[in-house]
Write an enzyme that holds these catalytic residues in place. Structure first.
Site, PDB file in Angstrom:
ATOM      1  CE  LYS A 155      -6.244  -8.573   9.712  1.00 21.75           C
ATOM      2  NZ  LYS A 155      -4.901  -8.167   9.214  1.00 21.75           N
ATOM      3  CB  THR A 156      -4.425 -14.405   6.817  1.00 21.78           C
ATOM      4  OG1 THR A 156      -4.935 -13.153   6.361  1.00 21.78           O
ATOM      5  CG2 THR A 156      -4.785 -15.485   5.818  1.00 21.78           C
TER       6      THR A 156
ATOM      7  CG  HIS B   9      -7.720  -4.189   9.678  1.00 24.59           C
ATOM      8  ND1 HIS B   9      -6.433  -3.780   9.902  1.00 24.59           N
ATOM      9  CD2 HIS B   9      -7.667  -5.016   8.603  1.00 24.59           C
ATOM     10  CE1 HIS B   9      -5.624  -4.339   9.016  1.00 24.59           C
ATOM     11  NE2 HIS B   9      -6.349  -5.094   8.224  1.00 24.59           N
TER      12      HIS B   9
ATOM     13  NE  ARG C 183      -0.126  -8.976   1.687  1.00 23.47           N
ATOM     14  CZ  ARG C 183      -0.799  -8.826   2.819  1.00 23.47           C
ATOM     15  NH1 ARG C 183      -1.807  -9.631   3.105  1.00 23.47           N
ATOM     16  NH2 ARG C 183      -0.484  -7.862   3.670  1.00 23.47           N
TER      17      ARG C 183
ATOM     18  NE  ARG D 275      -2.347  -0.624   3.650  1.00 16.31           N
ATOM     19  CZ  ARG D 275      -2.091   0.529   4.279  1.00 16.31           C
ATOM     20  NH1 ARG D 275      -2.455   1.683   3.756  1.00 16.31           N
ATOM     21  NH2 ARG D 275      -1.483   0.530   5.461  1.00 16.31           N
TER      22      ARG D 275
ATOM     23  CG  ASP E 178      -7.914  -7.887   5.932  1.00 19.35           C
ATOM     24  OD1 ASP E 178      -7.188  -7.786   6.926  1.00 19.35           O
ATOM     25  OD2 ASP E 178      -7.908  -7.077   5.001  1.00 19.35           O
TER      26      ASP E 178
ATOM     27  CE  LYS F 283      -6.124  -4.014   3.898  1.00 17.68           C
ATOM     28  NZ  LYS F 283      -6.768  -4.721   5.039  1.00 17.68           N
TER      29      LYS F 283
ATOM     30  CB  SER G  42      -0.632  -5.847   6.811  1.00 16.47           C
ATOM     31  OG  SER G  42      -0.493  -6.713   5.749  1.00 16.47           O
TER      32      SER G  42
END
Length: 527
Positions: free
Chosen positions: A238-239, A215, A318, A54, A253, A196, A234
């Site tokens: 989380k994933t 988030h 990714r 990002r 997410d 996003k 990020s």
């Protein structure tokens, strides 16, 4: 030629318009157009060029009277004049004339009460595949009766801004106009900007309906339906941690929390691939197959095999894939009221406990504080972990005043008696470069204990510096790692680093939240 109404955007002379093509058609188109190559697993592999993460300094919100008082303007939510937005939009639309256009008409929000329709207009077939994987895919019946979208996103990475002419900071720009219900993304091929942008829009729309946007990832027990959410920036896990083979994955997410429960905004996952192994993360590993989109992972040109350990293009490698690629995915992505909330942080100082319990005040403190270390590659210019405080564990995507979201979470924790834990997925035994990253199997075991209630009746030790309660035992975790000071050879070095980080907490809180109630301010670390 069917144009599906894109002339309303000003695209009146397209070379061709393709709407909601299948993953096979999009993959084929991307390969023919030279956008990417196929791996030996069948996944489409692309390189995103200059932008591999990002670009937060290139994001702007159009400042109009209709939304001015609802936006928390500052270094994150940066205003841009309407005429500048309109000018860039007009140039992007002109750029798209005589080009192939790929449309995806999909939805965000698995709860039908909160579903919003998003039209994504892509220059690239590969990015259209990405958003096809990431958003909720309509049925044939839903697509036939789709009507007008609630929001439109135009993504044209081939168009480059001229900063001194266009009034932006670089060749890339992410421009959100809440009044026109439109987002324009140009100059960057990093697909995460599209998802996003959807998140940022939902974060503006949902609070107006009494829904807390988060988030976070979320999963639930397949039998009891007990639900847990995992907040984190990020790279904090989380994933990875929500993809638990023993629980149903709601999403990885972006979610909403209504009085009906938790629901996924998306229909897919966007997972980091750096150092990915089948042993540690089998669900993600096996999702890299035909229909998924892989970004910036190094691949052998002959064998088409991946080298997941190679971060030479970026650490922020990714893969995007539909949530159905996870065997235990919850379809549709709807769960119950969360019984457990977990804040994930990657502490590069190596001083935070691997897991600690937070009371209601401490939960609010850490939610608004949002401490972690930005990991390499997640944003442009980040090459090694950097301590940061991101309000609500998602400040770049939260357009409203933080108190709007924080108060909503606090009300829910109190109303439903939800248990809250802070989990450090960062370093132990020393800071980054000296200590080691917390072993995933230990973090998984601690999370499992929190979800199962195993921490309800164990001994706790109060950490005076960080003002949290640390469980002293956890099944399948060596007791010596539960207290971080015990993992450091040099105890005085630990004390120095702990006090340094605690001071950073205090300085950040005093600067950002001078009007926060005393009971919350007092729940934080004590340098």
């Amino acid at each position: 030629m069917e144009t599906y109404g894109i002339e309303k955007l000003g695209i009146i002379n397209p070379k061709a318009v393709y709407r909601n093509l299948t993953p096979a058609q999009l993959t084929e188109a991307a390969v023919i157009r030279g956008e990417g190559k196929l791996s030996n697993t069948g996944a489409l592999v692309i390189k995103t060029g200059k932008y591999t993460g990002r670009s937060p300094k290139d994001k702007f919100i159009v400042d109009t009277p209709a939304v001015h008082d609802e936006i928390a303007w500052g270094n994150v939510n940066v205003p841009i004049e309407k005429d500048k937005f309109d000018s860039i939009k007009a140039k992007v639309v002109a750029y798209l004339q005589n080009r192939e256009i790929f449309l995806f008409d999909g939805m965000a929000g698995a709860d039908p009460v909160c579903t919003r329709k998003f039209r994504i207009v892509n220059e690239l077939a590969s990015q259209n595949l990405f958003i096809h994987d990431l958003l909720i895919r309509p049925t044939k019946e839903q697509l036939a009766d789709y009507g007008e979208p609630d929001f439109t996103i135009i993504a044209a990475p081939g168009f480059k801004c001229i900063p001194e002419v266009d009034g932006v900071h670089s060749e890339a720009a992410i421009l959100v106009d809440y009044e026109q219900k439109m987002v324009v993304i140009c100059g960057t091929q990093y697909s995460g900007e599209i998802k996003k942008s959807v998140f940022s829009v939902m974060n503006f729309l949902m609070p107006r309906e009494g829904v807390l946007p988060m988030h976070c990832s979320a999963n639930m027990d397949p039998e009891t339906k007990e639900t847990a959410v995992f907040f984190g920036l990020s790279g904090t896990g989380k994933t990875t941690l929500s993809a638990d083979p023993n629980r149903k994955l709601i999403g990885d997410d972006e979610h909403g929390w209504s009085d009906r429960g938790v629901f996924n905004f998306e229909g897919g996952c966007y997972a980091k691939c750096i150092d990915l192994t089948e042993e540690n993360e089998p669900e993600i590993y096996h999702s890299i197959k035909f229909g998924s989109l892989v970004e910036n992972v190094v691949m052998d040109d002959e064998t088409r095999e991946f080298d997941f350990a190679d971060g030479s293009l970026t650490e922020n490698t990714r893969v995007g894939y539909p949530i159905e690629y996870i065997d235990n995915a919850q379809i549709p992505g709807v769960g119950g009221i969360p019984k457990v909330v977990i804040f994930l942080t990657a502490d590069a100082f190596g001083v935070l406990p691997p897991i600690s319990r937070l009371d209601e005040n401490a939960a609010m403190y850490h939610f608004v504080t949002g401490f972690t270390s930005k990991l390499a590659g997640t944003e442009r210019g980040i090459t090694e972990p950097q301590p940061t405080f991101s309000t609500l564990f998602g400040e770049p995507f939260m357009p409203m005043n933080p108190s709007v979201y924080a108060n909503m979470l606090g009300e829910r924790i109190k109303k439903y008696n939800t248990k809250v834990y802070l989990v450090n997925t960062g370093w132990t035994g020393g800071p980054y470069g000296v200590g080691n990253r917390m072993k995933l199997k230990y973090t998984r075991a601690m999370v499992t204990a929190a979800l199962s209630g195993a921490f309800n009746d164990v001994e706790y030790k109060h950490d005076k510096i960080f003002n949290v309660d640390i469980p002293q035992t956890c099944p399948e975790v060596p007791s010596e790692i539960m207290n971080p000071r015990d993992t450091w050879e040099d105890k005085s070095a630990y004390d120095e680093q702990a006090k340094k980080l605690a001071g950073m907490f205090q300085d950040n809180f005093a600067k950002k939240y001078p009007d926060m109630p005393k009971n919350i301010a007092d729940a934080g670390p004590k340098a």
